[in-house]
Design a protein around this motif. Sequence first.
Motif, short mmCIF file in Angstrom:
data_model
loop_
_atom_site.label_atom_id
_atom_site.label_comp_id
_atom_site.label_asym_id
_atom_site.label_seq_id
_atom_site.Cartn_x
_atom_site.Cartn_y
_atom_site.Cartn_z
N ILE A 157 0.84 -1.20 0.00
CA ILE A 157 0.00 0.00 0.00
C ILE A 157 0.87 1.25 0.00
O ILE A 157 0.63 2.19 -0.77
CB ILE A 157 -0.96 -0.01 1.21
CG1 ILE A 157 -2.00 -1.12 1.06
CG2 ILE A 157 -1.62 1.36 1.40
CD1 ILE A 157 -2.77 -1.42 2.34
N ALA A 158 1.88 1.26 0.84
CA ALA A 158 2.78 2.42 0.93
C ALA A 158 3.51 2.64 -0.39
O ALA A 158 3.64 3.78 -0.85
CB ALA A 158 3.77 2.22 2.07
N GLU A 160 2.57 1.81 -3.42
CA GLU A 160 1.62 2.34 -4.41
C GLU A 160 1.37 3.83 -4.18
O GLU A 160 1.40 4.62 -5.11
CB GLU A 160 0.31 1.57 -4.36
CG GLU A 160 0.42 0.15 -4.87
CD GLU A 160 -0.79 -0.72 -4.55
OE1 GLU A 160 -1.76 -0.22 -3.94
OE2 GLU A 160 -0.75 -1.91 -4.91
N ARG A 161 1.14 4.18 -2.94
CA ARG A 161 0.89 5.60 -2.62
C ARG A 161 2.11 6.45 -2.89
O ARG A 161 2.01 7.54 -3.46
CB ARG A 161 0.47 5.74 -1.16
CG ARG A 161 -0.90 5.18 -0.87
CD ARG A 161 -1.20 5.25 0.60
NE ARG A 161 -2.55 4.75 0.88
CZ ARG A 161 -3.00 4.54 2.10
NH1 ARG A 161 -2.24 4.78 3.16
NH2 ARG A 161 -4.22 4.08 2.27
N TRP A 162 3.25 5.98 -2.46
CA TRP A 162 4.49 6.74 -2.62
C TRP A 162 4.82 6.92 -4.10
O TRP A 162 5.18 8.01 -4.54
CB TRP A 162 5.63 6.04 -1.89
CG TRP A 162 6.97 6.65 -2.09
CD1 TRP A 162 7.45 7.78 -1.50
CD2 TRP A 162 8.02 6.15 -2.92
NE1 TRP A 162 8.74 8.02 -1.91
CE2 TRP A 162 9.12 7.02 -2.78
CE3 TRP A 162 8.15 5.04 -3.75
CZ2 TRP A 162 10.31 6.84 -3.46
CZ3 TRP A 162 9.34 4.84 -4.43
CH2 TRP A 162 10.40 5.74 -4.28
N ASP A 164 2.77 6.83 -6.60
CA ASP A 164 1.75 7.64 -7.25
C ASP A 164 1.89 9.12 -6.94
O ASP A 164 1.86 9.97 -7.82
CB ASP A 164 0.33 7.22 -6.83
CG ASP A 164 -0.14 5.97 -7.53
OD1 ASP A 164 0.48 5.58 -8.54
OD2 ASP A 164 -1.12 5.37 -7.05
N ALA A 165 2.06 9.43 -5.66
CA ALA A 165 1.93 10.81 -5.20
C ALA A 165 3.22 11.60 -5.27
O ALA A 165 3.26 12.71 -5.77
CB ALA A 165 1.41 10.82 -3.77
N GLU A 168 5.67 12.80 -0.35
CA GLU A 168 5.72 12.15 0.95
C GLU A 168 6.87 11.14 0.97
O GLU A 168 7.10 10.42 0.00
CB GLU A 168 4.40 11.41 1.21
CG GLU A 168 4.34 10.75 2.57
CD GLU A 168 2.99 10.09 2.83
OE1 GLU A 168 2.56 10.12 3.99
OE2 GLU A 168 2.39 9.56 1.89
N ALA A 173 4.74 7.22 4.49
CA ALA A 173 3.65 6.49 3.83
C ALA A 173 3.52 5.09 4.41
O ALA A 173 2.42 4.58 4.61
CB ALA A 173 3.89 6.42 2.32
N ALA A 177 0.33 3.54 6.37
CA ALA A 177 -0.30 2.31 5.88
C ALA A 177 -0.30 1.23 6.96
O ALA A 177 -1.30 0.52 7.12
CB ALA A 177 0.43 1.81 4.63
#
Length: 187
Positions: A157-158, A160-162, A164-165, A168, A173, A177
Amino acid sequence: MARWEPNAPERLSKAALELFAERGYENTTVIDIAQRAGLTKSTFFRHFQDKREVLFGGGTLADVLAGAIVAAPEGVAPLEAVGCAMDTAGREAFTAERHEFSTLRRSVIEAHPELREREALKGLALTAAMAGALRQRGVPEVAARVAAQLGALAMRIAYERWSDAGGEEFGEAARRALDEVRAAVGS
């Protein structure tokens, strides 16, 4: 062409990723990758078994995570030891300098079933490494496996978020998560 130039694995990985994004994974050869990197085919095979391995970097991340779990402060709960490992991974593997590469890597992998399969296998190896490190700390088998699975989910999850964004830090992240995973399982 020079006999030796520094950072051959990094150059090969970057060249491969660029070519996979431009031409597609199937339409890129080892020779293409070596030429783009300014190296020879034999140099490529000195560092990687095949073109897939260029994106998966051996066991380095598994070693980082396992080492950080073993080195976590004595007495911390298993998931907190995993959190310490994710902090270390953020400092050593998922740096701001690697963000662009990681984002492109993720998009290339998502576009190719063969690479998605290899990524899933890498995820299993990371989970096994974390579980092994937790057992080394004296965590019972089932608790080690559960903590490793939850940690792997939080890492995914981290990541994917990292990727993408941006902006951060990975460690932040990952901790967020991990907190969300803990809350979801009620522990």
